[in-house]
Design a protein around this motif. Structure first.
Motif, PDB file in Angstrom:
ATOM      1  N   ASP A   1       0.812  -1.216   0.000  1.00  0.00           N
ATOM      2  CA  ASP A   1       0.000   0.000   0.000  1.00  0.00           C
ATOM      3  C   ASP A   1       0.846   1.268   0.000  1.00  0.00           C
ATOM      4  O   ASP A   1       0.309   2.375  -0.090  1.00  0.00           O
ATOM      5  N   TRP A   2       2.178   1.126   0.079  1.00  0.00           N
ATOM      6  CA  TRP A   2       3.084   2.263  -0.083  1.00  0.00           C
ATOM      7  C   TRP A   2       3.779   2.216  -1.452  1.00  0.00           C
ATOM      8  O   TRP A   2       4.817   2.823  -1.653  1.00  0.00           O
ATOM      9  N   ALA A   3       3.204   1.497  -2.381  1.00  0.00           N
ATOM     10  CA  ALA A   3       3.677   1.451  -3.773  1.00  0.00           C
ATOM     11  C   ALA A   3       5.056   0.828  -3.932  1.00  0.00           C
ATOM     12  O   ALA A   3       5.862   1.271  -4.757  1.00  0.00           O
ATOM     13  N   PHE A   4       5.324  -0.239  -3.190  1.00  0.00           N
ATOM     14  CA  PHE A   4       6.555  -1.006  -3.368  1.00  0.00           C
ATOM     15  C   PHE A   4       6.224  -2.290  -4.114  1.00  0.00           C
ATOM     16  O   PHE A   4       5.393  -3.085  -3.660  1.00  0.00           O
ATOM     17  N   PRO A   5       6.864  -2.547  -5.287  1.00  0.00           N
ATOM     18  CA  PRO A   5       6.576  -3.774  -6.034  1.00  0.00           C
ATOM     19  C   PRO A   5       7.277  -4.963  -5.392  1.00  0.00           C
ATOM     20  O   PRO A   5       8.470  -5.162  -5.540  1.00  0.00           O
ATOM     21  N   ALA A   6       6.511  -5.784  -4.691  1.00  0.00           N
ATOM     22  CA  ALA A   6       7.092  -6.818  -3.836  1.00  0.00           C
ATOM     23  C   ALA A   6       7.322  -8.142  -4.554  1.00  0.00           C
ATOM     24  O   ALA A   6       8.287  -8.856  -4.249  1.00  0.00           O
ATOM     25  N   TYR A   7       6.454  -8.492  -5.496  1.00  0.00           N
ATOM     26  CA  TYR A   7       6.575  -9.811  -6.125  1.00  0.00           C
ATOM     27  C   TYR A   7       5.827  -9.797  -7.449  1.00  0.00           C
ATOM     28  O   TYR A   7       4.782  -9.137  -7.581  1.00  0.00           O
ATOM     29  N   SER A   8       6.357 -10.526  -8.424  1.00  0.00           N
ATOM     30  CA  SER A   8       5.664 -10.631  -9.706  1.00  0.00           C
ATOM     31  C   SER A   8       5.663 -12.079 -10.188  1.00  0.00           C
ATOM     32  O   SER A   8       6.553 -12.861  -9.842  1.00  0.00           O
ATOM     33  N   PHE A   9       4.670 -12.418 -10.982  1.00  0.00           N
ATOM     34  CA  PHE A   9       4.598 -13.727 -11.619  1.00  0.00           C
ATOM     35  C   PHE A   9       3.830 -13.573 -12.924  1.00  0.00           C
ATOM     36  O   PHE A   9       3.104 -12.594 -13.131  1.00  0.00           O
ATOM     37  N   ASP A  10       4.008 -14.540 -13.822  1.00  0.00           N
ATOM     38  CA  ASP A  10       3.410 -14.462 -15.150  1.00  0.00           C
ATOM     39  C   ASP A  10       2.278 -15.461 -15.313  1.00  0.00           C
ATOM     40  O   ASP A  10       2.337 -16.575 -14.788  1.00  0.00           O
ATOM     41  N   ILE A  11       1.256 -15.036 -16.040  1.00  0.00           N
ATOM     42  CA  ILE A  11       0.179 -15.947 -16.413  1.00  0.00           C
ATOM     43  C   ILE A  11       0.103 -16.000 -17.939  1.00  0.00           C
ATOM     44  O   ILE A  11       0.278 -14.989 -18.622  1.00  0.00           O
ATOM     45  N   PHE A  12      -0.109 -17.195 -18.459  1.00  0.00           N
ATOM     46  CA  PHE A  12      -0.219 -17.398 -19.904  1.00  0.00           C
ATOM     47  C   PHE A  12      -1.689 -17.530 -20.255  1.00  0.00           C
ATOM     48  O   PHE A  12      -2.425 -18.309 -19.642  1.00  0.00           O
ATOM     49  N   LEU A  13      -2.124 -16.759 -21.263  1.00  0.00           N
ATOM     50  CA  LEU A  13      -3.511 -16.766 -21.690  1.00  0.00           C
ATOM     51  C   LEU A  13      -3.583 -17.199 -23.155  1.00  0.00           C
ATOM     52  O   LEU A  13      -2.987 -16.557 -24.028  1.00  0.00           O
ATOM     53  N   THR A  14      -4.282 -18.295 -23.435  1.00  0.00           N
ATOM     54  CA  THR A  14      -4.529 -18.652 -24.826  1.00  0.00           C
ATOM     55  C   THR A  14      -5.403 -17.569 -25.461  1.00  0.00           C
ATOM     56  O   THR A  14      -5.897 -16.664 -24.777  1.00  0.00           O
ATOM     57  N   GLY A  15      -5.607 -17.647 -26.771  1.00  0.00           N
ATOM     58  CA  GLY A  15      -6.547 -16.733 -27.396  1.00  0.00           C
ATOM     59  C   GLY A  15      -7.896 -16.820 -26.703  1.00  0.00           C
ATOM     60  O   GLY A  15      -8.419 -17.913 -26.485  1.00  0.00           O
ATOM     61  N   TYR A  16      -8.427 -15.681 -26.276  1.00  0.00           N
ATOM     62  CA  TYR A  16      -9.708 -15.579 -25.570  1.00  0.00           C
ATOM     63  C   TYR A  16      -9.699 -16.329 -24.226  1.00  0.00           C
ATOM     64  O   TYR A  16     -10.756 -16.681 -23.702  1.00  0.00           O
ATOM     65  N   GLY A  17      -8.504 -16.558 -23.690  1.00  0.00           N
ATOM     66  CA  GLY A  17      -8.400 -17.298 -22.433  1.00  0.00           C
ATOM     67  C   GLY A  17      -8.734 -16.440 -21.212  1.00  0.00           C
ATOM     68  O   GLY A  17      -8.654 -15.209 -21.245  1.00  0.00           O
ATOM     69  N   VAL A  18      -9.103 -17.104 -20.115  1.00  0.00           N
ATOM     70  CA  VAL A  18      -9.478 -16.441 -18.863  1.00  0.00           C
ATOM     71  C   VAL A  18      -8.755 -17.118 -17.707  1.00  0.00           C
ATOM     72  O   VAL A  18      -8.662 -18.350 -17.660  1.00  0.00           O
ATOM     73  N   VAL A  19      -8.234 -16.323 -16.754  1.00  0.00           N
ATOM     74  CA  VAL A  19      -7.596 -16.848 -15.545  1.00  0.00           C
ATOM     75  C   VAL A  19      -8.170 -16.108 -14.339  1.00  0.00           C
ATOM     76  O   VAL A  19      -8.279 -14.875 -14.361  1.00  0.00           O
ATOM     77  N   SER A  20      -8.540 -16.847 -13.304  1.00  0.00           N
ATOM     78  CA  SER A  20      -9.041 -16.260 -12.062  1.00  0.00           C
ATOM     79  C   SER A  20      -8.057 -16.536 -10.931  1.00  0.00           C
ATOM     80  O   SER A  20      -7.489 -17.628 -10.854  1.00  0.00           O
ATOM     81  N   ILE A  21      -7.868 -15.552 -10.045  1.00  0.00           N
ATOM     82  CA  ILE A  21      -6.880 -15.655  -8.974  1.00  0.00           C
ATOM     83  C   ILE A  21      -7.516 -15.224  -7.659  1.00  0.00           C
ATOM     84  O   ILE A  21      -8.187 -14.190  -7.583  1.00  0.00           O
ATOM     85  N   ASN A  22      -7.297 -16.028  -6.624  1.00  0.00           N
ATOM     86  CA  ASN A  22      -7.713 -15.713  -5.262  1.00  0.00           C
ATOM     87  C   ASN A  22      -6.479 -15.188  -4.526  1.00  0.00           C
ATOM     88  O   ASN A  22      -5.502 -15.927  -4.342  1.00  0.00           O
ATOM     89  N   VAL A  23      -6.503 -13.925  -4.127  1.00  0.00           N
ATOM     90  CA  VAL A  23      -5.319 -13.314  -3.502  1.00  0.00           C
ATOM     91  C   VAL A  23      -4.933 -14.035  -2.216  1.00  0.00           C
ATOM     92  O   VAL A  23      -3.748 -14.220  -1.919  1.00  0.00           O
ATOM     93  N   ARG A  24      -5.907 -14.500  -1.455  1.00  0.00           N
ATOM     94  CA  ARG A  24      -5.597 -15.197  -0.206  1.00  0.00           C
ATOM     95  C   ARG A  24      -4.782 -16.455  -0.467  1.00  0.00           C
ATOM     96  O   ARG A  24      -3.862 -16.785   0.295  1.00  0.00           O
ATOM     97  N   ASP A  25      -5.087 -17.168  -1.555  1.00  0.00           N
ATOM     98  CA  ASP A  25      -4.336 -18.372  -1.885  1.00  0.00           C
ATOM     99  C   ASP A  25      -2.856 -18.064  -2.106  1.00  0.00           C
ATOM    100  O   ASP A  25      -1.986 -18.871  -1.753  1.00  0.00           O
ATOM    101  N   LEU A  26      -2.570 -16.907  -2.696  1.00  0.00           N
ATOM    102  CA  LEU A  26      -1.171 -16.534  -2.932  1.00  0.00           C
ATOM    103  C   LEU A  26      -0.415 -16.416  -1.612  1.00  0.00           C
ATOM    104  O   LEU A  26       0.728 -16.875  -1.491  1.00  0.00           O
TER     105      LEU A  26
END
Length: 292
Positions: A87-112
């Motif tokens: 919440d102080w604008a520090f980029p803490a972690y990144s990861f990549d998601i791959f989306l096929t054409g017209y693909g959809v991905v859902s993420i639950n932040v708590r699971d992370l």
């Protein structure tokens, strides 16, 4: 009265035409869009989850969390870099998601934060009949297949401990992305609180938007992502409710082109421009993202 109305309409049309004339098409065959700072719910190059909150202590059936969904509106496969910011604008972690054409991905932040499990989005999944092959996007780097195959399926235990600490007390236990336990980069709160950005990128890596190399080698400019988010509080003693909104859709203007392409934009400043300066040869607004 009618004459006044007609004159007023004529003036308004003239003003709009004069404004439109200020925004000329750009070289290089890229789409100019409308050079507008107006942010709308249309496919974009960056999505912003403006706030997330996750209870990482309570059991799942009582824990508050934030869910978000990312959709690819293009027939071409896309890569999206998700970056978690304090919440102080520090980029803490990144990861990549791959989306096929017209693909959809859902993420639950708590699971992370609780399990560390990252969304499973393999590049060899079979695309739908209206989608192109997973490996025909001309803006993806040749090494994309190999680099994306090396993506972890979970946040390493040490990094997960640091993330929990960063998003609750504002500093890591060890060293994370250049900060250590003596560096305060976030607020103090019981739940994990922050925000997230989702950018179209050319390959898989661990670069975050505070690294100038991100803009020189990976960030893309195709307006193809859309999505929404939901805040969920399942505990009947404290609300038992859910609310949702679209993610903030931030377009690239002009759009298109490979990573590292330097194309002029008429935007006076951009979403990422405080991170983008890497030398006099590169414009501050090289990310081309609409400002907020």
């Amino acid at each position: 009265m009618l004459r006044r109305i007609v004159v007023s309409i004529a003036i308004a049309i003239s003003t709009l035409a004069a404004s439109a004339a200020n925004f000329t098409s750009k070289p290089g065959g890229v789409t100019n869009n409308d050079d507008s700072c107006d942010v709308a719910v249309t496919p974009a190059a960056t999505l912003l989850l403006p706030y997330f909150e996750a209870d990482i202590v309570s059991p799942a059936d009582k824990a508050q969390t934030t869910l978000f969904t990312v959709m690819n509106t293009s027939r071409l496969a896309q890569l999206a870099r998700v970056t978690l910011w304090t919440d102080w604008a520090f980029p803490a972690y990144s990861f990549d998601i791959f989306l096929t054409g017209y693909g959809v991905v859902s993420i639950n932040v708590r699971d992370l934060f609780v399990s560390g499990h990252l969304p499973a989005t393999p590049t060899n999944v079979i695309p739908g009949p209206r989608s192109d092959s997973n490996f025909t996007n001309p803006n993806h780097l040749p090494e994309m297949i190999g680099e994306c195959a090396l993506r972890p399926d979970a946040i390493p235990p040490g990094s997960l401990t640091d993330l929990r600490s960063l998003f609750t007390i504002g500093k890591p236990v060890g060293v994370t992305n250049g900060c250590n336990s003596s560096t305060k980069v976030g607020g103090s709160h019981t739940n994990a609180i922050g925000y997230a950005t989702i950018d179209v990128v050319a390959t898989c890596s661990t670069l975050t938007p505070n690294d100038p190399a991100y803009y020189a080698t990976e960030l893309l400019f195709d307006n193809v992502l859309t999505g929404d988010y939901e805040h969920v509080s399942p505990d009947s003693n404290y609300g038992n409710y859910a609310s949702g909104n679209p993610l903030v859709h931030i377009r690239a203007i002009p759009e298109g082109g490979p990573a590292g392409s330097v194309v002029e934009t008429n935007l006076p400043y951009t979403f990422y421009d405080r991170f983008t300066t890497i030398g006099p040869a590169f414009p501050r607004t090289r990310d081309r993202r609409q400002p907020l």
